[in-house]
Every structure is written in C-alpha cells, then in structure tokens.
Design a protein around this motif. Sequence first.
Motif, PDB file in Angstrom:
ATOM      1  N   MET A 188    -110.731 -55.407 -56.033  1.00  0.00           N
ATOM      2  CA  MET A 188    -111.125 -54.018 -56.040  1.00  0.00           C
ATOM      3  C   MET A 188    -112.479 -53.888 -55.348  1.00  0.00           C
ATOM      4  SD  MET A 188    -112.042 -51.632 -59.226  1.00  0.00           S
ATOM      5  CE  MET A 188    -113.305 -50.474 -58.938  1.00  0.00           C
ATOM      6  N   ARG A 189    -112.657 -52.784 -54.656  1.00  0.00           N
ATOM      7  CA  ARG A 189    -113.943 -52.507 -54.044  1.00  0.00           C
ATOM      8  C   ARG A 189    -114.287 -51.043 -54.286  1.00  0.00           C
ATOM      9  NH1 ARG A 189    -113.224 -51.983 -47.504  1.00  0.00           N
ATOM     10  NH2 ARG A 189    -112.933 -49.746 -47.576  1.00  0.00           N
ATOM     11  N   ILE A 190    -115.579 -50.767 -54.361  1.00  0.00           N
ATOM     12  CA  ILE A 190    -116.068 -49.404 -54.528  1.00  0.00           C
ATOM     13  C   ILE A 190    -116.871 -49.048 -53.298  1.00  0.00           C
ATOM     14  CG2 ILE A 190    -117.576 -47.904 -55.879  1.00  0.00           C
ATOM     15  CD1 ILE A 190    -116.789 -49.493 -58.335  1.00  0.00           C
ATOM     16  N   ASP A 191    -116.466 -47.971 -52.638  1.00  0.00           N
ATOM     17  CA  ASP A 191    -117.182 -47.499 -51.461  1.00  0.00           C
ATOM     18  C   ASP A 191    -118.382 -46.668 -51.893  1.00  0.00           C
ATOM     19  OD1 ASP A 191    -115.172 -48.653 -49.955  1.00  0.00           O
ATOM     20  OD2 ASP A 191    -114.082 -46.777 -49.665  1.00  0.00           O
ATOM     21  N   TYR A 192    -119.440 -46.740 -51.112  1.00  0.00           N
ATOM     22  CA  TYR A 192    -120.636 -45.933 -51.359  1.00  0.00           C
ATOM     23  C   TYR A 192    -121.379 -45.755 -50.046  1.00  0.00           C
ATOM     24  CZ  TYR A 192    -123.453 -50.188 -51.144  1.00  0.00           C
ATOM     25  OH  TYR A 192    -124.069 -51.340 -50.730  1.00  0.00           O
ATOM     26  N   LEU A 193    -122.270 -44.785 -50.022  1.00  0.00           N
ATOM     27  CA  LEU A 193    -123.120 -44.583 -48.844  1.00  0.00           C
ATOM     28  C   LEU A 193    -124.409 -45.358 -49.054  1.00  0.00           C
ATOM     29  CD1 LEU A 193    -122.721 -40.823 -47.901  1.00  0.00           C
ATOM     30  CD2 LEU A 193    -121.882 -42.825 -46.671  1.00  0.00           C
ATOM     31  N   ALA A 194    -124.618 -46.362 -48.240  1.00  0.00           N
ATOM     32  CA  ALA A 194    -125.816 -47.194 -48.328  1.00  0.00           C
ATOM     33  C   ALA A 194    -126.986 -46.465 -47.692  1.00  0.00           C
ATOM     34  CB  ALA A 194    -125.575 -48.531 -47.630  1.00  0.00           C
ATOM     35  N   ASN A 195    -128.179 -47.019 -47.866  1.00  0.00           N
ATOM     36  CA  ASN A 195    -129.349 -46.460 -47.197  1.00  0.00           C
ATOM     37  C   ASN A 195    -129.068 -46.399 -45.705  1.00  0.00           C
ATOM     38  OD1 ASN A 195    -131.351 -45.901 -49.230  1.00  0.00           O
ATOM     39  ND2 ASN A 195    -131.344 -48.095 -49.631  1.00  0.00           N
ATOM     40  N   GLY A 196    -129.482 -45.320 -45.089  1.00  0.00           N
ATOM     41  CA  GLY A 196    -129.175 -45.098 -43.685  1.00  0.00           C
ATOM     42  C   GLY A 196    -127.856 -44.372 -43.505  1.00  0.00           C
ATOM     43  N   ASP A 197    -127.259 -43.921 -44.609  1.00  0.00           N
ATOM     44  CA  ASP A 197    -126.004 -43.162 -44.589  1.00  0.00           C
ATOM     45  C   ASP A 197    -124.862 -43.895 -43.897  1.00  0.00           C
ATOM     46  OD1 ASP A 197    -127.092 -41.075 -46.030  1.00  0.00           O
ATOM     47  OD2 ASP A 197    -127.807 -40.057 -44.236  1.00  0.00           O
ATOM     48  N   ARG A 198    -124.795 -45.189 -44.101  1.00  0.00           N
ATOM     49  CA  ARG A 198    -123.666 -45.945 -43.565  1.00  0.00           C
ATOM     50  C   ARG A 198    -122.713 -46.269 -44.704  1.00  0.00           C
ATOM     51  NH1 ARG A 198    -124.288 -51.129 -45.061  1.00  0.00           N
ATOM     52  NH2 ARG A 198    -126.377 -51.764 -45.637  1.00  0.00           N
ATOM     53  N   LEU A 199    -121.423 -46.290 -44.403  1.00  0.00           N
ATOM     54  CA  LEU A 199    -120.417 -46.607 -45.407  1.00  0.00           C
ATOM     55  C   LEU A 199    -120.480 -48.089 -45.725  1.00  0.00           C
ATOM     56  CD1 LEU A 199    -118.119 -45.544 -47.138  1.00  0.00           C
ATOM     57  CD2 LEU A 199    -116.562 -46.071 -45.252  1.00  0.00           C
ATOM     58  N   ARG A 242    -132.258 -52.743 -52.305  1.00  0.00           N
ATOM     59  CA  ARG A 242    -132.539 -51.314 -52.400  1.00  0.00           C
ATOM     60  C   ARG A 242    -131.289 -50.455 -52.534  1.00  0.00           C
ATOM     61  NH1 ARG A 242    -134.699 -49.417 -46.581  1.00  0.00           N
ATOM     62  NH2 ARG A 242    -132.710 -49.566 -45.505  1.00  0.00           N
ATOM     63  N   ASP A 243    -130.105 -51.028 -52.325  1.00  0.00           N
ATOM     64  CA  ASP A 243    -128.865 -50.277 -52.483  1.00  0.00           C
ATOM     65  C   ASP A 243    -128.329 -50.295 -53.916  1.00  0.00           C
ATOM     66  OD1 ASP A 243    -128.774 -49.426 -49.882  1.00  0.00           O
ATOM     67  OD2 ASP A 243    -127.275 -50.891 -49.227  1.00  0.00           O
ATOM     68  N   VAL A 244    -128.929 -51.059 -54.806  1.00  0.00           N
ATOM     69  CA  VAL A 244    -128.418 -51.184 -56.165  1.00  0.00           C
ATOM     70  C   VAL A 244    -128.280 -49.827 -56.869  1.00  0.00           C
ATOM     71  CG1 VAL A 244    -128.869 -52.155 -58.468  1.00  0.00           C
ATOM     72  CG2 VAL A 244    -129.067 -53.590 -56.440  1.00  0.00           C
ATOM     73  N   PRO A 245    -129.274 -48.930 -56.795  1.00  0.00           N
ATOM     74  CA  PRO A 245    -129.077 -47.624 -57.442  1.00  0.00           C
ATOM     75  C   PRO A 245    -127.904 -46.839 -56.855  1.00  0.00           C
ATOM     76  CG  PRO A 245    -131.396 -47.953 -56.932  1.00  0.00           C
ATOM     77  CD  PRO A 245    -130.639 -49.058 -56.263  1.00  0.00           C
ATOM     78  N   LEU A 246    -127.689 -46.964 -55.552  1.00  0.00           N
ATOM     79  CA  LEU A 246    -126.570 -46.273 -54.910  1.00  0.00           C
ATOM     80  C   LEU A 246    -125.234 -46.853 -55.367  1.00  0.00           C
ATOM     81  CD1 LEU A 246    -128.135 -46.104 -51.341  1.00  0.00           C
ATOM     82  CD2 LEU A 246    -127.996 -44.259 -53.027  1.00  0.00           C
ATOM     83  N   LYS A 247    -125.184 -48.172 -55.501  1.00  0.00           N
ATOM     84  CA  LYS A 247    -123.972 -48.825 -55.999  1.00  0.00           C
ATOM     85  C   LYS A 247    -123.690 -48.388 -57.437  1.00  0.00           C
ATOM     86  CE  LYS A 247    -124.696 -53.020 -53.291  1.00  0.00           C
ATOM     87  NZ  LYS A 247    -124.993 -54.464 -53.374  1.00  0.00           N
ATOM     88  N   ALA A 248    -124.744 -48.307 -58.244  1.00  0.00           N
ATOM     89  CA  ALA A 248    -124.573 -47.903 -59.643  1.00  0.00           C
ATOM     90  C   ALA A 248    -124.031 -46.480 -59.733  1.00  0.00           C
ATOM     91  CB  ALA A 248    -125.896 -48.017 -60.401  1.00  0.00           C
ATOM     92  N   LYS A 249    -124.554 -45.575 -58.926  1.00  0.00           N
ATOM     93  CA  LYS A 249    -124.052 -44.191 -58.934  1.00  0.00           C
ATOM     94  C   LYS A 249    -122.585 -44.150 -58.531  1.00  0.00           C
ATOM     95  CE  LYS A 249    -128.268 -41.577 -58.167  1.00  0.00           C
ATOM     96  NZ  LYS A 249    -128.981 -40.663 -57.273  1.00  0.00           N
TER      97      LYS A 249
END
Length: 152
Positions: free
Chosen positions: A1-12, A39-46
């Motif tokens: 399983m994978r979870i998509d998110y927008l990383a810093n710099g607005d890249r998928l 630095r992407d950890v908060p974005l992954k958590a959301k």
Amino acid sequence: MRIDYLANGDRLAFYTPDFFIRTIDGHYYLVETKGREDRDVPLKAKAAIAWCEAASSEAVPWHYLYIPQGLFERMAGDTIAELARACAPALQNLLQSEEFQDLPLFVNLGQSDEEVATVDSLIDPAILNALPSRYRRAADQAIMLYRFFKQS
C-alpha cells in the motif's frame, strides 16, 4: 500500500506506512515509526490521517499512529491503546509545526515597521522586487538575521 501526498515544492510523492495493526476490539491502526524526521513528515502525517478518515466506517475504525523513536524507547505501557495515548501529543506537535513553517524566521524580532521597511537599504530595491516571492522572503529573513547578529 502507498499513500500519495504533495511534498514540499508541490510535487507528487508517496510513502508506504511501516505497519498495520488490528486490535482485538476491532480497531485498525496505520502505524508510522520515526527515528529521523525529514521536512515532509508533517505532510505525510496529514495524508495518512486523511486516508484513515476515508477508510474508516462504523464497523472498521482506522486510526493513524505516529510513533517517535524516543517516545517508544521510554514507553512503559504494553498495549496499543496506551501507546496511542502516549503518542498523541507528538502527533499534534508535528501537525502544528507544519502550520508554522512559512512564518518569518524571527518575526521581525520586535522591530518597528520603519526598521523592517529599511530592508531595501541593504539591497537595491530593483533587485529585491525582481525576485520571486519565495526568494524575497529568504532575502528578508537573511537581512533580519544579519541585523540580529550585528546587534549582538
């Protein structure tokens, strides 16, 4: 399983959670353990929280469990519920840190508006105005840092 998110710099980007847990009482946990944080950890958590909300139903409740290594090493309990309660403040702190990432470095250090406005006195205003906003903010912060150390 994978979870998509927008990383810093607005890249998928995507990540794969570390574990899935199903408890005897019918709760499901998506578990992310962290020793080193980028630095992407908060974005992954959301993104993981949003995934859990979307995947949950009345019969199958999903929860996101963020476990910092230091907290896990100090953990004295022996149930997932105790671990989740102990880790909840760390997750809240992580999510709040994301909210403050774009704030100015020193929030003007108590300077007056006139002092902040003199940023242009160190760099040609034409050069500053030609910069994209992201770089302009970086220049403003660098000047504030320079002034801070100059006063020290």
